[in-house]
Design an enzyme around this catalytic site. Structure first.
Site, PDB file in Angstrom:
ATOM      1  N   SER A   6       0.868  -1.174   0.000  1.00 37.03           N
ATOM      2  CA  SER A   6       0.000   0.000   0.000  1.00 37.03           C
ATOM      3  C   SER A   6       0.905   1.223   0.000  1.00 37.03           C
ATOM      4  O   SER A   6       1.758   1.362   0.886  1.00 37.03           O
ATOM      5  CB  SER A   6      -0.883  -0.023   1.255  1.00 37.03           C
ATOM      6  OG  SER A   6      -1.882   0.958   1.146  1.00 37.03           O
ATOM      7  N   GLU A   7       0.734   2.121  -0.984  1.00 34.46           N
ATOM      8  CA  GLU A   7       1.739   3.163  -1.179  1.00 34.46           C
ATOM      9  C   GLU A   7       1.817   4.192  -0.051  1.00 34.46           C
ATOM     10  O   GLU A   7       2.750   4.971   0.008  1.00 34.46           O
ATOM     11  CB  GLU A   7       1.575   3.845  -2.539  1.00 34.46           C
ATOM     12  CG  GLU A   7       0.267   4.576  -2.762  1.00 34.46           C
ATOM     13  CD  GLU A   7      -0.780   3.727  -3.448  1.00 34.46           C
ATOM     14  OE1 GLU A   7      -0.740   2.482  -3.315  1.00 34.46           O
ATOM     15  OE2 GLU A   7      -1.664   4.313  -4.117  1.00 34.46           O
ATOM     16  N   ASN A   8       0.831   4.188   0.847  1.00 33.11           N
ATOM     17  CA  ASN A   8       0.928   5.106   1.982  1.00 33.11           C
ATOM     18  C   ASN A   8       1.867   4.584   3.071  1.00 33.11           C
ATOM     19  O   ASN A   8       2.049   5.242   4.098  1.00 33.11           O
ATOM     20  CB  ASN A   8      -0.458   5.384   2.577  1.00 33.11           C
ATOM     21  CG  ASN A   8      -1.153   4.134   3.042  1.00 33.11           C
ATOM     22  OD1 ASN A   8      -1.145   3.118   2.365  1.00 33.11           O
ATOM     23  ND2 ASN A   8      -1.736   4.179   4.221  1.00 33.11           N
TER      24      ASN A   8
END
Lengths: 218, 230
Positions: free
Chosen positions: A46-48
């Protein structure tokens, strides 16, 4: 019959391989996580800032500090890790993520994609989509074959602002599996009961059809 | 070396209208709630704000937007804020939308003393218009420049009196890179401890990057989309 969202997700899940690190976009791509074959292990990024996304939390156990890139509350798995945004995109840009699955407004037969902006109407921003499509080793687009008005989403040129160029490798739609080759769109599989003629009619670009086209096995 | 200030009001001392500031967080996760409230009360205007998102209408950055304190936003995704979209479409607000990974790296570069770098994101799209491009390893890249700000405002889970910071879970997000990129970096923390109490192995942001730190109060930690399994 054309596939529903879950059908598309199920077919994409067949593309997963053991040991893959995968980034799933918002919408249909997120559903792919529900169909990971039991005999393989994939880790979702998840890019966060999370590697190893777990299922949604149980009621009453949601943690405001633990979300996915869609800002939904999630959990971790055994072996998860957290990191900051710049390191997260180092994973993506550096080619460490094996597969990206995302939605699209339009895809062209040279692999261009538009997915983030409808001028004058929707100005939400590109988020991480441009970084993902520019760098991922393998990109699968999950989409309906036509838009709400029945217009083809697979075409020769994007009319909407681009997210990236020459990047999409495969499209899994409600009607077909299509590969983006050097020579254009190539039909690989059709949804159960859907004819090659229907797919050709609903595709806004030339389609390479070689021999008998098998039905998807779901 | 004691960097502790009393509260958010003291932390933003010296900040002026027209300046640029960065605000950590992803959505509403890991945002510096106390400092946002102090900025709203300060009445500062004409601000340029670098933040991945723009909050929601009644929380986070949305509170500053509602009072028209922000002149320009530099962000990657602003989808959950109707007031933002209204101000943008009506031309009241200037917005620079940047791919998320490029934004993160521009911040990191700003703090790391790297003035510019090349990335592939956005090449061939409107993001690349007017930018210098160059081919590396058979692939086109865009030249992107570092970002710094007069103030960086970050939120950490734990911090000590010397400014060392530890983030929690995905509340790290943009905070770590922004902490490096402010001329003055303000850190608000849920738990402030004396120097020596944090495990040095676990520090994410070394204190050298932080100028002011304070213990935040009354964290709401609002959840944007609560999703649960049955």
């Amino acid at each position: 019959m054309s596939l529903d969202k879950n059908g598309i997700a199920k077919r994409i899940a067949q593309e997963l391989k053991d040991g893959y690190y995968v980034n799933l976009g918002i919408g249909i791509p997120t559903l792919v996580a529900n169909y990971v074959p039991e005999n393989i292990e994939v880790v979702l990024q998840s890019e966060n800032g999370l590697l190893g996304i777990g299922p949604f939390p149980k009621k009453g156990e949601a943690d405001p500090d633990l979300i996915n890139a869609g800002k939904q509350t999630v959990t971790t798995i055994a072996g998860s890790s957290f990191f900051d945004s710049s390191l997260s995109f180092a994973m993506i840009r550096g080619g460490h993520v094996d597969l990206t699955v995302l939605g699209a407004f339009e895809v062209t037969d040279t692999g261009d994609i538009s997915s983030w902006k409808i001028p004058g109407k929707m100005v939400k921003g590109m988020g991480g989509a441009m970084d993902l499509v520019a760098a991922a080793k393998n990109i699968i687009v999950a989409t309906t074959h036509t838009d709400r008005n029945g217009e083809p989403k697979l075409k020769t040129k994007c009319d909407l602002p681009l997210t990236g160029i020459k990047c999409v490798k495969t499209i899994v739609s409600d009607l077909a599996v299509i590969e983006v080759t050097d020579k254009g769109f190539k039909l690989l599989e059709r949804a159960p009961g859907v004819s090659v003629e229907e797919i050709i009619a609903k595709t806004g670009a030339p389609l390479i059809v070689e021999g008998d086209i098998p039905e998807m096995k779901l | 070396m004691n960097k502790v200030v009393k509260n958010a009001n003291e932390a933003i001392e010296g900040m002026q209208s027209g300046q640029t500031f960065m605000l950590g967080g992803f959505g509403l996760c890991g945002i510096p709630e106390n400092t946002i409230k102090a900025l709203v009360a300060s009445g500062l205007t004409n601000l340029t704000c670098i933040s991945n998102n723009a909050g929601v209408d009644d929380f986070g950055l949305g509170l500053l937007l509602r009072k028209h304190q922000i002149k320009k936003m530099i962000s990657s995704y602003v989808g959950e804020n109707k007031e933002f979209e209204r101000q943008l479409l009506s031309g009241e607000l200037e917005v620079d939308l940047i791919p998320q990974g490029t934004l993160a790296e521009r911040l990191r570069a700003g703090g790391a003393g790297i003035p510019a770098f090349y990335v592939p994101a956005g090449y061939g799209t409107e993001v690349g218009e007017g930018k210098e491009s160059r081919e590396f390893n058979g692939k086109m890249h865009l030249l992107e420049f570092a970002l710094t700000a007069d103030f960086a405002v970050v939120k950490a889970w734990k911090g000590d009196t010397m400014g060392n910071l530890v983030y929690r879970e995905t509340a790290n997000n943009f905070n770590q890179a922004m902490a490096m990129a402010g001329k003055i970096t303000i850190a608000e923390v849920e738990i402030l401890v004396p120097a020596g109490e944090l495990n040095p192995n676990e520090v994410h942001t070394p204190g050298i990057f932080v100028q002011r730190i304070f213990q935040g109060v009354d964290y709401e930690k609002r959840i944007e989309f609560e999703t649960v399994t049955e």
